[in-house]
Design a protein around this motif. Structure first.
Motif, short mmCIF file in Angstrom:
data_model
loop_
_atom_site.label_atom_id
_atom_site.label_comp_id
_atom_site.label_asym_id
_atom_site.label_seq_id
_atom_site.Cartn_x
_atom_site.Cartn_y
_atom_site.Cartn_z
N ARG A 131 1.17 -1.46 0.17
CA ARG A 131 0.38 0.17 0.03
C ARG A 131 1.26 1.15 0.27
O ARG A 131 2.18 1.35 0.78
CB ARG A 131 -0.94 -0.07 1.18
N ALA A 132 0.14 2.09 -0.54
CA ALA A 132 1.03 3.42 -0.53
C ALA A 132 0.18 4.60 -0.61
O ALA A 132 -1.02 4.53 -0.75
CB ALA A 132 1.55 3.95 -1.42
N GLY A 133 -0.02 5.88 1.13
CA GLY A 133 -0.88 6.28 2.00
C GLY A 133 -0.43 7.42 0.66
O GLY A 133 0.54 8.10 1.35
N PHE A 134 -2.03 8.88 -0.05
CA PHE A 134 -0.89 10.25 0.21
C PHE A 134 -1.89 11.16 0.38
O PHE A 134 -3.54 11.20 0.30
CB PHE A 134 -0.35 10.38 -2.00
N LEU A 135 -1.43 12.26 0.90
CA LEU A 135 -2.62 13.11 1.36
C LEU A 135 -2.70 14.12 0.25
O LEU A 135 -1.79 14.42 0.03
CB LEU A 135 -2.18 13.90 3.05
#
Length: 181
Positions: free
Chosen positions: A64-68
């Motif tokens: 997973r890779a999360g970006f705000l």
């Protein structure tokens, strides 16, 4: 409310940066304010405990890779974009999930941010393909996919369990080659 944390990529109005545990208060407040906008498609965390588990998976799980999505002028969190189910090897693919927060909806910020995430995914992350699965009635999500150059690849009945039932989804995708043309 200016955000001094470094963005991974920036456009004229937004920057993208990784999730941190320190973002819990703002993220959950924005999620609570946006319940009406998100229902029945999204259920982002609205409590500190839910956020800790959610952000922890995005921070610690290599699939997973999360970006705000943050407004450059103020640093305010405008939304989020996650790449889930990252598969390496011959596939080099991931599935996108995203949501705008109510105060930022309809301003084009997510279009700018999704384009940044796509370029980041095909650049530093080394992915080849990104997919979006959207319910046919979610016109906002489908419009975002179209604006960012994703192509409709098919329809899957009863594909994802959302809001208490198996829901039909349209499958949209973009590849690194499509971005270069």
């Amino acid at each position: 409310m200016s955000d001094t944390r470094e963005h991974l990529a920036e456009g004229p109005r937004v920057g993208i940066r990784p999730f941190t545990h320190d973002d819990a208060a703002e993220f959950t407040a924005r999620a609570r304010e946006s319940r009406e906008l998100h229902h029945p498609w999204l259920f982002p965390p609205t409590t500190p405990e839910e956020y800790a588990a959610y952000a922890g998976r995005l921070i610690d799980d290599p699939t997973r890779a999360g970006f705000l999505v943050c407004e450059r002028e103020t640093g305010a969190i405008a939304g989020y974009i996650n790449i889930n189910n990252i598969v390496r090897g011959g596939f080099q693919s991931g599935a996108l999930g995203y949501g705008a927060f109510a105060h930022a909806a309809g301003r084009g910020l997510m279009t700018e941010a999704l384009n940044l995430v796509v370029r980041y995914a095909f650049g530093p992350l080394g992915l080849h393909r990104l997919e979006i699965n959207a319910q046919p009635s979610n016109t906002g999500s489908i419009g975002l996919a179209r604006r960012c150059g994703f192509r409709l690849e098919g329809f899957s009945p009863d594909m994802i369990f959302v809001d208490g039932a198996w829901r039909d989804h349209e499958r949209w995708a973009i590849t690194a080659e499509m971005l270069r043309t």
